[in-house]
Design a protein around this motif. Structure first.
Motif, PDB file in Angstrom:
ATOM      1  N   GLY A   1       0.783  -1.233   0.000  1.00 25.98           N
ATOM      2  CA  GLY A   1       0.000   0.000   0.000  1.00 25.98           C
ATOM      3  C   GLY A   1       0.809   1.274   0.000  1.00 25.98           C
ATOM      4  O   GLY A   1       0.422   2.266  -0.614  1.00 25.98           O
ATOM      5  N   PHE A   2       1.960   1.239   0.657  1.00 26.83           N
ATOM      6  CA  PHE A   2       2.730   2.470   0.848  1.00 26.83           C
ATOM      7  C   PHE A   2       3.602   2.830  -0.352  1.00 26.83           C
ATOM      8  O   PHE A   2       4.103   3.943  -0.443  1.00 26.83           O
ATOM      9  CB  PHE A   2       3.638   2.328   2.080  1.00 26.83           C
ATOM     10  N   ALA A   3       3.783   1.887  -1.288  1.00 26.26           N
ATOM     11  CA  ALA A   3       4.795   2.075  -2.335  1.00 26.26           C
ATOM     12  C   ALA A   3       4.264   2.896  -3.501  1.00 26.26           C
ATOM     13  O   ALA A   3       4.299   2.462  -4.642  1.00 26.26           O
ATOM     14  CB  ALA A   3       5.301   0.711  -2.807  1.00 26.26           C
ATOM     15  N   GLY A   4       3.751   4.077  -3.206  1.00 21.48           N
ATOM     16  CA  GLY A   4       3.247   4.956  -4.249  1.00 21.48           C
ATOM     17  C   GLY A   4       1.797   5.316  -4.010  1.00 21.48           C
ATOM     18  O   GLY A   4       1.334   5.313  -2.867  1.00 21.48           O
ATOM     19  N   THR A   5       1.081   5.600  -5.089  1.00 21.05           N
ATOM     20  CA  THR A   5      -0.337   5.935  -4.961  1.00 21.05           C
ATOM     21  C   THR A   5      -1.161   4.855  -5.655  1.00 21.05           C
ATOM     22  O   THR A   5      -0.606   3.893  -6.203  1.00 21.05           O
ATOM     23  CB  THR A   5      -0.664   7.284  -5.617  1.00 21.05           C
ATOM     24  N   LYS A   6      -2.460   5.085  -5.661  1.00 20.56           N
ATOM     25  CA  LYS A   6      -3.376   4.156  -6.313  1.00 20.56           C
ATOM     26  C   LYS A   6      -2.938   3.881  -7.761  1.00 20.56           C
ATOM     27  O   LYS A   6      -3.071   2.776  -8.269  1.00 20.56           O
ATOM     28  CB  LYS A   6      -4.762   4.798  -6.295  1.00 20.56           C
ATOM     29  N   LYS A   7      -2.388   4.915  -8.399  1.00 23.11           N
ATOM     30  CA  LYS A   7      -1.960   4.777  -9.793  1.00 23.11           C
ATOM     31  C   LYS A   7      -0.863   3.733  -9.967  1.00 23.11           C
ATOM     32  O   LYS A   7      -0.809   3.043 -10.982  1.00 23.11           O
ATOM     33  CB  LYS A   7      -1.421   6.115 -10.296  1.00 23.11           C
ATOM     34  N   ASP A   8       0.025   3.648  -8.976  1.00 22.42           N
ATOM     35  CA  ASP A   8       1.073   2.623  -9.055  1.00 22.42           C
ATOM     36  C   ASP A   8       0.462   1.232  -8.960  1.00 22.42           C
ATOM     37  O   ASP A   8       0.999   0.270  -9.505  1.00 22.42           O
ATOM     38  CB  ASP A   8       2.104   2.851  -7.953  1.00 22.42           C
ATOM     39  N   GLY A   9      -0.652   1.164  -8.260  1.00 22.15           N
ATOM     40  CA  GLY A   9      -1.382  -0.107  -8.188  1.00 22.15           C
ATOM     41  C   GLY A   9      -1.969  -0.487  -9.541  1.00 22.15           C
ATOM     42  O   GLY A   9      -1.960  -1.653  -9.934  1.00 22.15           O
ATOM     43  N   TYR A  10      -2.464   0.510 -10.268  1.00 22.54           N
ATOM     44  CA  TYR A  10      -2.965   0.245 -11.623  1.00 22.54           C
ATOM     45  C   TYR A  10      -1.857  -0.386 -12.452  1.00 22.54           C
ATOM     46  O   TYR A  10      -2.056  -1.337 -13.197  1.00 22.54           O
ATOM     47  CB  TYR A  10      -3.382   1.551 -12.326  1.00 22.54           C
ATOM     48  N   LYS A  11      -0.681   0.197 -12.308  1.00 20.57           N
ATOM     49  CA  LYS A  11       0.477  -0.280 -13.073  1.00 20.57           C
ATOM     50  C   LYS A  11       0.803  -1.726 -12.722  1.00 20.57           C
ATOM     51  O   LYS A  11       1.050  -2.550 -13.606  1.00 20.57           O
ATOM     52  CB  LYS A  11       1.698   0.583 -12.723  1.00 20.57           C
ATOM     53  N   ALA A  12       0.808  -2.009 -11.417  1.00 20.54           N
ATOM     54  CA  ALA A  12       1.117  -3.370 -10.975  1.00 20.54           C
ATOM     55  C   ALA A  12       0.123  -4.348 -11.591  1.00 20.54           C
ATOM     56  O   ALA A  12       0.490  -5.448 -12.032  1.00 20.54           O
ATOM     57  CB  ALA A  12       1.085  -3.450  -9.451  1.00 20.54           C
ATOM     58  N   ALA A  13      -1.139  -3.933 -11.624  1.00 20.17           N
ATOM     59  CA  ALA A  13      -2.173  -4.795 -12.206  1.00 20.17           C
ATOM     60  C   ALA A  13      -1.939  -4.968 -13.702  1.00 20.17           C
ATOM     61  O   ALA A  13      -2.028  -6.080 -14.233  1.00 20.17           O
ATOM     62  CB  ALA A  13      -3.552  -4.195 -11.953  1.00 20.17           C
ATOM     63  N   CYS A  14      -1.629  -3.874 -14.368  1.00 18.05           N
ATOM     64  CA  CYS A  14      -1.374  -3.950 -15.808  1.00 18.05           C
ATOM     65  C   CYS A  14      -0.191  -4.877 -16.093  1.00 18.05           C
ATOM     66  O   CYS A  14      -0.221  -5.647 -17.057  1.00 18.05           O
ATOM     67  CB  CYS A  14      -1.103  -2.555 -16.377  1.00 18.05           C
ATOM     68  N   ASN A  15       0.827  -4.792 -15.259  1.00 20.39           N
ATOM     69  CA  ASN A  15       1.980  -5.674 -15.444  1.00 20.39           C
ATOM     70  C   ASN A  15       1.583  -7.138 -15.331  1.00 20.39           C
ATOM     71  O   ASN A  15       2.036  -7.982 -16.105  1.00 20.39           O
ATOM     72  CB  ASN A  15       3.084  -5.344 -14.435  1.00 20.39           C
TER      73      ASN A  15
END
Lengths: 454, 454
Positions: B155-169
């Protein structure tokens, strides 16, 4: 930690609990002028807000120290201090409750020390009280987080100052509804008792429509009242699950000599009788006529509908104390709490339930540390007539084609979860009518004739 | 300006009243009570609708419990995505590491539910306790013969947008693992629609009526086997650009598939999204079919929209949503109803997004990035407003202020995309604005101020 926690070798499926910081936020929201802050990632606070808004349908501001990678590596001190300052600036609270998270605890942040440093840095400012509480989600459920917070509030705020004055009681109700808290206060007032109910979110989480938006809603256990808890004649702890280390009542007894009276949740006639007897004991006054009458009407209604509920098999789930209370209530109306389940794992639930059932456990299956996969499995075997619990059991009810009577927390799929009354004679009356009517509805709907009188 | 923290002052702009500056894509300020969640949330939102995959959250219970069946994302087949699985880490797991617990959980769940793939979300503390999630995923994948994909989402490693990226990856790792020889020439993927209340079906139906083949929908009504064929499309149609642009770019880089950013909210935007695809394929018959489709669909809803428009003309709306593309569409859709947007904000807009938002908004509109409840309250009151469009957290604020509310978040149960969605949107806005209950609510002044402002 209970042995059960180590004995769960695989995944939890559809949890019958949420995390400890949520319990902390709920408890802090019941203190006058208070706002909670979760020391962790931004998501913790936001998820908790969303979950609670879904039930209480009220604004639910929970601050966050918004951990970034820097805080995760170097510690959360800077973010916590900045967060506290910003909360003070924006909300001008009288109290900030700081709950730790799995993240802050894992990196080793010492919350008490960080809070102390904050206060030392800001000597001379007219700052609010800051109450830290340790609530890592890996070490307990929302219920445990809630009780830990009640204890932490007492630990921080209750002082010996002032003499004992007249008859006064403390009530620590545990997780109950705003309507329950309102009713408890009414009972205490009717007994002429000075009282502190901690927490008291009867107004803060079930507020009226107002002309002026309040960033921190009015109400809550008064700070001065919490300070005076040391002067009470007794603390009524409405939980039979807590260890002495978890109980705020035990702390008041140990530190200030205020006797702790352990009672379960007063659900149903027998347990409410016990509650009223305790109040009679403390005040030397008889149960006020208005409540005696409610008891009479309740018993009268039990008689009217006894055949419809007799032998009905009910799956009950939720926080452990709620499950114990509901099981006892079901037993006294002749229904069978056939599965009693909780995500909590105090290790005390089975014994407590057995003690409340007139003929012992019998067929009743007690599951602690349970998830909804366990509950589904047990329910499929038990062939229940009814489910009694929060809205998270809806999928089980739907799967089994069995009605669900919604009680407890959370109720995310119906209106009025905050106003469900469970406690005392009046609460039992509502539970009883709802359960009987749900069974009648079922009978009527299933009947090919569709009788119009029952 | 009251209540705006110093660190946040340049994240608010009043169009036409001050020079253009709007800071965005920043971490949330500690103590600000952001409406955002975290990295985990971003990844979970994007992957959630993949209905035949196992989604297991590796961490303590909270993250999984708060995301259990909370979205309105529908599936035409399996519904495994509606279950919540967690390794539910406890203290012993933290001490000894939880790799084996994750492994055992995966094995048990894969055996039980037979998913086509598994997503393993790493939450805040997983990295800190040293679990090698990638290795466990590899091992399980080899043993069980399905893709087991790690989603790096502390959760702490960036913002919600970084989560989008992780999902896209994670999605991109699936891509290219199935043959696409049978894909017809006019083929697209629909990215960034989540089939909330069946919206993907609405959109897909439009394209199919145009003669466009849809290879995969990511992730609304998503299936693993379709996602493996994402590389088979000629064009990616990206809605909710914030969440899926990363995947579209990856597909462009590796497979040379171009993408367009579209929105399916509102008449104009939906029509544009269809025409753009027809133009891309350069097929005149398809273009004709598209024209006919748009004519037919618009004609079907216009009479009803007109009747709402009579009541709604001149009413003022506020928008606070996750992504900016939705905000653009809403400004236009509200205009279709004769309404004016007076506040527009997003959780995750980029600099480019906000410029575009500024350009389509009327003068005096407040534009805000990563707002908090107090700011929203302040501006809603200041601007005067009749309806607030947002999610559940915004709903509580709107209602407490005495404002109408329309849910435009993933939890909604009403389809708001496409032409029919515009009709539903108008119905909902009309119902909430015209309800007589507001006349009983004590006035917060928020509606009266509108009259003055006109």
């Amino acid at each position: 930690m209970s042995p059960h926690a180590t004995a769960t070798p695989t995944a939890t499926q559809n949890a019958c609990k949420v995390c400890a910081p949520l319990g902390a936020c709920l408890a802090f929201r019941g203190v006058e002028g208070a706002i909670p802050l979760v020391h962790g990632s931004q998501g913790c606070a936001t998820y908790i807000r969303r979950y609670m808004i879904g039930h209480f349908r009220e604004p639910m501001d929970v601050a966050s120290s918004s951990f970034g990678e820097r805080s995760a590596i170097f510690g959360g001190k800077d973010n916590l201090h900045k967060g506290l300052k910003n909360v003070i600036k924006q909300y001008k609270p009288r109290l900030i409750g700081v709950a730790s998270s799995c993240l802050s605890e894992t990196i080793g942040d010492d919350l008490r020390m960080l809070v102390r440093q904050f206060q030392e840095d800001r000597v001379g400012n007219d700052d609010p009280v800051v109450v830290p509480v340790s609530t890592p989600s890996y070490a307990g459920t929302h219920d445990e987080g809630f009780h830990a917070t009640v204890r932490a509030i007492i630990d921080r705020l209750t002082t010996t100052a002032g003499p004992r004055c007249g008859s006064m009681v403390n009530v620590l109700p545990g997780i109950v509804s705003p309507a329950d808290i309102r009713h408890l206060k009414e009972i205490l007032r009717d007994f002429g008792l000075d009282h502190v109910v901690l927490p008291d979110y009867s107004d803060t989480l079930d507020g009226p429509a107002v002309a002026e938006y309040e960033p921190i809603p009015s109400g809550g256990s008064p700070l001065r009242g919490i300070a005076r808890m040391a002067q009470a004649d007794a603390t009524l702890v409405l939980s039979s699950m807590l260890s002495p280390q978890q109980s705020g009542g035990a702390l008041l007894e140990e530190r200030f000599g205020v006797p702790e009276r352990r009672l379960g949740l007063p659900i149903g006639v027998r347990q409410t009788d016990r509650f009223f007897r305790t109040l009679e004991d403390i005040t030397g006054r008889p149960t006020p006529p208005v409540h005696a009458l409610e008891r009479g009407r309740l018993v009268d209604s039990y008689v009217d509908a006894h055949k419809y509920v007799f032998g009905k098999r009910v799956v009950v789930y939720g926080e452990e104390d709620l499950v114990v209370g509901l099981a006892a209530f079901l037993d006294e109306i002749g229904a069978v709490p056939i599965v009693c389940a909780s995500g909590g794992h105090s290790g005390r639930m089975q014994k407590e339930i057995a003690a409340h059932l007139e003929r012992g456990l019998g067929e009743t299956v007690v599951l602690d540390g349970a998830d909804f996969a366990d509950i589904t499995e047990a329910a499929a075997v038990a062939q229940p007539d009814l489910l009694l619990g929060n809205s998270k059991g809806y999928s089980v009810a739907r799967q089994l084609g069995v009605p669900l009577v919604r009680v407890g927390f959370p109720i995310h799929d119906r209106m009025g979860g905050q106003r469900v009354l469970h406690l005392s004679y009046r609460g039992a009356q509502q539970l009883f009518d709802r359960i009987a009517n749900e069974l009648l509805r079922r009978m009527q709907d299933d009947c090919p004739v569709g009788h119009a009188h029952y | 300006m009251v209540n705006i923290l110093k660190e946040r002052r340049n994240q608010v702009h009043r169009k036409g009243k001050e020079p253009w500056v709007l800071a965005c894509e920043k971490s949330s300020v500690a103590g600000s009570v952001s409406q955002r969640a975290c990295v985990f949330c971003g990844s979970r939102v994007v992957l959630y609708p993949v209905a035949d995959a196992l989604h297991i959250v590796h961490g303590p219970i909270g993250c999984a419990a708060y995301t259990w069946d909370i979205r309105g994302a529908l599936s035409s087949g399996p519904e495994l995505h509606r279950m919540s699985f967690s390794t539910d880490l406890n203290e012993m797991d933290l001490v000894h590491g939880a790799e084996m617990k994750l492994y055992r959980s995966l094995v048990e769940l894969i055996d039980t539910y037979q998913p086509r793939a598994a997503f393993v979300y790493s939450t805040c503390i997983v990295g800190l306790i040293g679990d090698d999630v990638e290795a466990i995923c590899k091992r399980t994948s080899a043993e069980k013969g399905i893709p087991v994909l790690p989603v790096e989402a502390p959760g702490f490693a960036g913002t919600k947008k970084d989560g989008y990226k992780a999902a896209c990856n994670a999605l991109f790792r699936l891509t290219g693992t199935a043959p696409v020889d049978d894909v017809p020439p006019h083929a697209i993927n629909i990215l960034g629609d989540f089939n909330v209340a069946g919206e993907t079906w609405i959109i897909r139906n439009y394209y199919e009526r145009m003669g466009v083949h849809v290879v995969a929908t990511a992730t609304g009504d998503g299936r693993v086997d379709d996602l493996r064929r994402l590389h088979g499309a000629k064009l990616n149609v990206v809605q909710c650009s914030g969440s899926m642009t990363h995947l579209a770019r990856s597909l462009e880089d590796k497979y040379g598939i171009p993408y367009i950013r579209v929105s399916f909210f509102g008449i104009e935007d939906t029509a544009a999204a269809l025409y753009e695809v027809a133009k891309f394929f350069g097929d005149s018959a398809m273009l004709d079919r598209t024209r006919a489709l748009v004519r037919e669909e618009v004609a079907a809803i216009m009479p009803e929209l007109k009747t709402y428009g009579e009541d709604l003309k001149g009413k003022r709306a506020a928008i606070y949503v996750g992504g900016a593309f939705k905000a653009f569409s809403l400004v236009r859709a509200l205009r279709t109803l004769g309404m004016r947007t007076v506040l527009a904000g997003t959780q995750t807009g980029s600099a480019e997004d906000y410029e575009q938002l500024r350009d389509i908004c009327d003068p005096d509109t407040v534009i805000i990035d990563d707002a908090n409840p107090l700011e929203l309250c302040t501006f809603l009151k200041e601007q005067g407003c009749d309806v607030f469009i947002g999610g559940v957290k915004e709903r509580a604020i709107a209602y407490k202020l005495g404002l109408g509310f329309c849910d435009h978040n993933h939890e909604r149960k009403e389809a708001l995309a496409g032409f029919i969605g515009m009709r539903n949107f108008a119905r909902e806005v009309h119902a909430t604005v015209m309800s007589p209950v507001w006349r009983l609510v004590p006035s917060s002044g928020v509606r009266e101020r509108r009259e003055v402002g006109v």
